[in-house]
Design a protein around this motif. Sequence first.
Motif, short mmCIF file in Angstrom:
data_model
loop_
_atom_site.label_atom_id
_atom_site.label_comp_id
_atom_site.label_asym_id
_atom_site.label_seq_id
_atom_site.Cartn_x
_atom_site.Cartn_y
_atom_site.Cartn_z
N THR A 117 18.70 22.10 32.67
CA THR A 117 17.54 23.32 32.04
C THR A 117 18.31 24.50 31.40
O THR A 117 18.64 23.99 30.41
CB THR A 117 16.35 22.85 31.80
OG1 THR A 117 15.81 21.65 32.45
CG2 THR A 117 15.91 23.46 31.02
N VAL A 118 18.57 24.76 32.32
CA VAL A 118 18.52 25.75 32.08
C VAL A 118 20.26 26.08 31.99
O VAL A 118 20.65 27.32 30.78
CB VAL A 118 18.64 27.00 33.62
CG1 VAL A 118 19.14 28.29 32.84
CG2 VAL A 118 17.17 27.22 34.14
N VAL A 149 14.57 33.30 34.12
CA VAL A 149 14.84 32.15 32.83
C VAL A 149 13.89 33.45 31.80
O VAL A 149 13.71 33.75 30.80
CB VAL A 149 14.44 30.80 32.32
CG1 VAL A 149 14.36 31.15 30.76
CG2 VAL A 149 15.96 30.11 32.91
N ASN A 163 23.12 27.96 23.42
CA ASN A 163 22.85 29.39 22.97
C ASN A 163 23.69 29.94 22.72
O ASN A 163 23.91 31.52 22.21
CB ASN A 163 21.90 29.52 23.37
CG ASN A 163 20.60 29.32 22.98
OD1 ASN A 163 20.28 28.38 22.22
ND2 ASN A 163 19.42 29.35 24.31
N LEU A 223 15.05 29.86 38.78
CA LEU A 223 15.47 29.83 37.81
C LEU A 223 14.69 30.17 36.61
O LEU A 223 15.10 30.68 35.30
CB LEU A 223 15.97 28.45 37.56
CG LEU A 223 18.03 27.59 38.46
CD1 LEU A 223 17.64 26.26 38.18
CD2 LEU A 223 18.49 28.36 37.16
N ILE A 229 14.78 36.70 30.59
CA ILE A 229 16.14 36.86 29.86
C ILE A 229 15.64 38.07 29.01
O ILE A 229 16.02 38.70 28.40
CB ILE A 229 17.22 35.56 30.09
CG1 ILE A 229 17.89 34.93 30.73
CG2 ILE A 229 18.67 36.02 28.72
CD1 ILE A 229 18.34 33.97 30.07
N LEU A 250 18.19 20.08 23.86
CA LEU A 250 18.81 20.03 24.93
C LEU A 250 17.36 18.89 26.27
O LEU A 250 17.33 18.68 26.98
CB LEU A 250 17.85 21.27 25.85
CG LEU A 250 17.13 21.90 26.25
CD1 LEU A 250 18.63 22.25 27.80
CD2 LEU A 250 16.33 23.51 26.29
N MET A 291 20.69 25.32 28.58
CA MET A 291 19.81 26.35 27.23
C MET A 291 20.77 27.02 27.23
O MET A 291 21.14 28.25 25.84
CB MET A 291 18.28 26.98 27.47
CG MET A 291 18.07 27.27 26.43
SD MET A 291 18.17 29.34 26.59
CE MET A 291 17.18 30.03 28.79
N TYR A 304 15.39 28.20 23.54
CA TYR A 304 14.76 28.87 25.12
C TYR A 304 12.86 28.07 25.55
O TYR A 304 12.62 27.91 26.63
CB TYR A 304 14.24 30.31 24.69
CG TYR A 304 13.82 31.64 26.01
CD1 TYR A 304 14.36 31.95 26.66
CD2 TYR A 304 12.68 31.82 26.19
CE1 TYR A 304 14.11 32.72 27.39
CE2 TYR A 304 12.10 32.56 26.52
CZ TYR A 304 12.57 32.60 27.77
OH TYR A 304 12.31 33.63 28.76
N ALA A 328 13.10 24.71 26.91
CA ALA A 328 13.26 25.46 28.18
C ALA A 328 12.58 25.36 29.15
O ALA A 328 12.79 24.97 30.28
CB ALA A 328 14.80 25.52 28.15
N LEU A 338 11.06 23.65 31.89
CA LEU A 338 11.41 23.97 33.20
C LEU A 338 9.51 23.76 33.65
O LEU A 338 9.40 22.87 34.99
CB LEU A 338 11.57 25.39 33.35
CG LEU A 338 13.75 25.70 33.70
CD1 LEU A 338 13.28 27.23 34.21
CD2 LEU A 338 13.45 24.68 34.99
#
Lengths: 181, 475
Positions: free
Chosen positions: A117-118, B180, A125, B176, B183, A59, A121, B219, B222, B226
């Motif tokens: 990034t989003v 995120v 996944n 975003l 989630i 990532l 990810m 996750y 990320a 971010l």
Amino acid sequence: MKPSGRPTVYGLMAEFETAHALVEAARRAHDEGYRKMDAYSPVPIEELHDALHMHDNRLPKLVLAGGIIGGLGGYSLQYYVAAIAYPLNVGGRPLHSWPMFIPVTFETTILVAALTTVLGMLALNGLPQPFHPVFNVPRFALASRNRFFLCIESRDPKFNVDDTRRFLESLGAREVTVVED
Amino acid sequence: MTQIPRVPPPVIAPGHTFGSVTDKISAIVLTRKTSLGWWLGFGIAFALFNVLMVSIVYLLAVGTGIWGINIPVGWGFAIINFVWWIGIGHAGTLISAILLLFKQTWRTSINRFAEAMTLFAVASAAIFPILHTGRPWLAIYWLFPYPNTMDVWPQFRSPLIWDVFAVSTYATVSLLFWFVGLIPDLATLRDRSESKVGRVIYGALAMGWRGSAIHWHRYETAYLLLAGLATPLVVSVHTIVSFDFAVSVVPGWHATIFPPYFVAGAIYSGFAMVLTLAIPIRKIYGLQDFITERHLNNMAKILLVTGLIVAYGYMIEAFMAWYSANTYETYMMRNRMTGPYGGFYWALIVCNGLTPQLLWIKKIRTNTLLLFLISLIVNVGMWLERFVIVVTSLHRDFLPSSWGRYAPTVWDWGLYVGTIGLFLSLLFLFLRFLPMISIFEMRTLVPDNAPDARLKSSPTGVAQSPTAIAPETAR
């Protein structure tokens, strides 16, 4: 389910009450030789992916690439607009006025990096994923509340319903359930 | 001298477990009856939102002539309110990104709704410059570079175009970041919802999140990335907003202090708004366990610090006006203090310069009512600041023959009040349908009750030692 109607086994799922028990179980399962398994928890647990020997450092590299593409793209866009597509001669000043292009270049760098990034990810996944066999276990709903699960999958070469069940029970699992595919 | 406690008070009240945290926060969305107060609040907010709709429709039908703007003051309420709203948004990103990187675990219980506040504030802000273009349906090719049949492109040497990129990037990245973070909580709501509609909607939004170890691993990466990207972004956004002013040659705007002074002002007004919202919310929803006095105290301290930076900005503005020996700068400052809008200037000094000084006193920082009042005063003060900057510089610049006056009309007020309605309507819907506190991050705070465990937290507040996670009693 297979066309024959008989459910196939996706794996065996053991439920634990603490994060500590789950990490310990994951470690012992790996020592025992199981490889195709995954652990599920309501909180991120730092040691868990170590215990399962799962690592993925793709990532950050993707994000770096995204940022570079965003920066170069933003700058090129401005150069194209200001110097090629729509040149405006303002008192003979240079068309390629690079200091004025920095703010937008910065913003596009961040924008593309953040999108990478989003989306990166989610893509790594495998999300969005409408269905996964683990959701067939009713108690799995607690994986998003306060319970910890370890699932050894049937595609593991060492997998055997009875032996694996005995092994999971020996780890102090609260309950071991068959996960239907 | 009072003794400084070594261990700060807890960020979550003792006695909570994974289960109790999950149940308490998700119950607000899933099982609690929608209170009469919610309907009342939402009703008022929605009525104000309709004021916005009417103001926009009339504006589009007639044109910007219905506003008070004219030459020389062509910016007026549109830019004042734009800067005010954008500034308010900054606290959300600061709390979610910068405090995350600084490992401030207390941010956890306030970051979700602060981020939501950011989104709604940016949405409210964006309305103003778009309408200010006069013909928003044409603004697409004025603002965004795309190959059109007229072969016309935006001017990338203009701070106004930088602003378009900064604000749209900021809105996207905030969305975003917020999504995120949601989630895993959406997955919790999916698993706990009793109704089919709830399961389907939350399930679709959760995208099949199942809390797998490798998923969490990516996750977390990320989320950190971010945060790292949002941190310079949030600083850049208000810097670029300040460029709208500072890159011009108008007296009072053309100053190098503007970027840092604007960023500090943005954080200042944002934290004031977080306090304005957090204090009633924690009371109404009984969330004193999660948003503790420590949170309010810490936010008050940030308010004090950024308030001092802003006060420093005011002093430097006055100092530079004198030190530059520039006729126009000196006159601008004198006019600002004693001219027709002098009252606004002194009101802003009282609201932003003097009022936050009360926060030196710990008794006031921990008194929720006083803190709430101070936060309201700061919100007003920051609006006045933007009014003073925009109006006093424009209405009397270089040539006395082109001086003028500015007064907003009822439609200016309608649009402004209307965006407050939009902001509050969205906020009420958010409180009702989404978890206002990050459930999964609150779970990670549970072990942190033990003072020794606090230092062991990883950036997102994850307990690094599984033994630190409190075992739960079996159901």
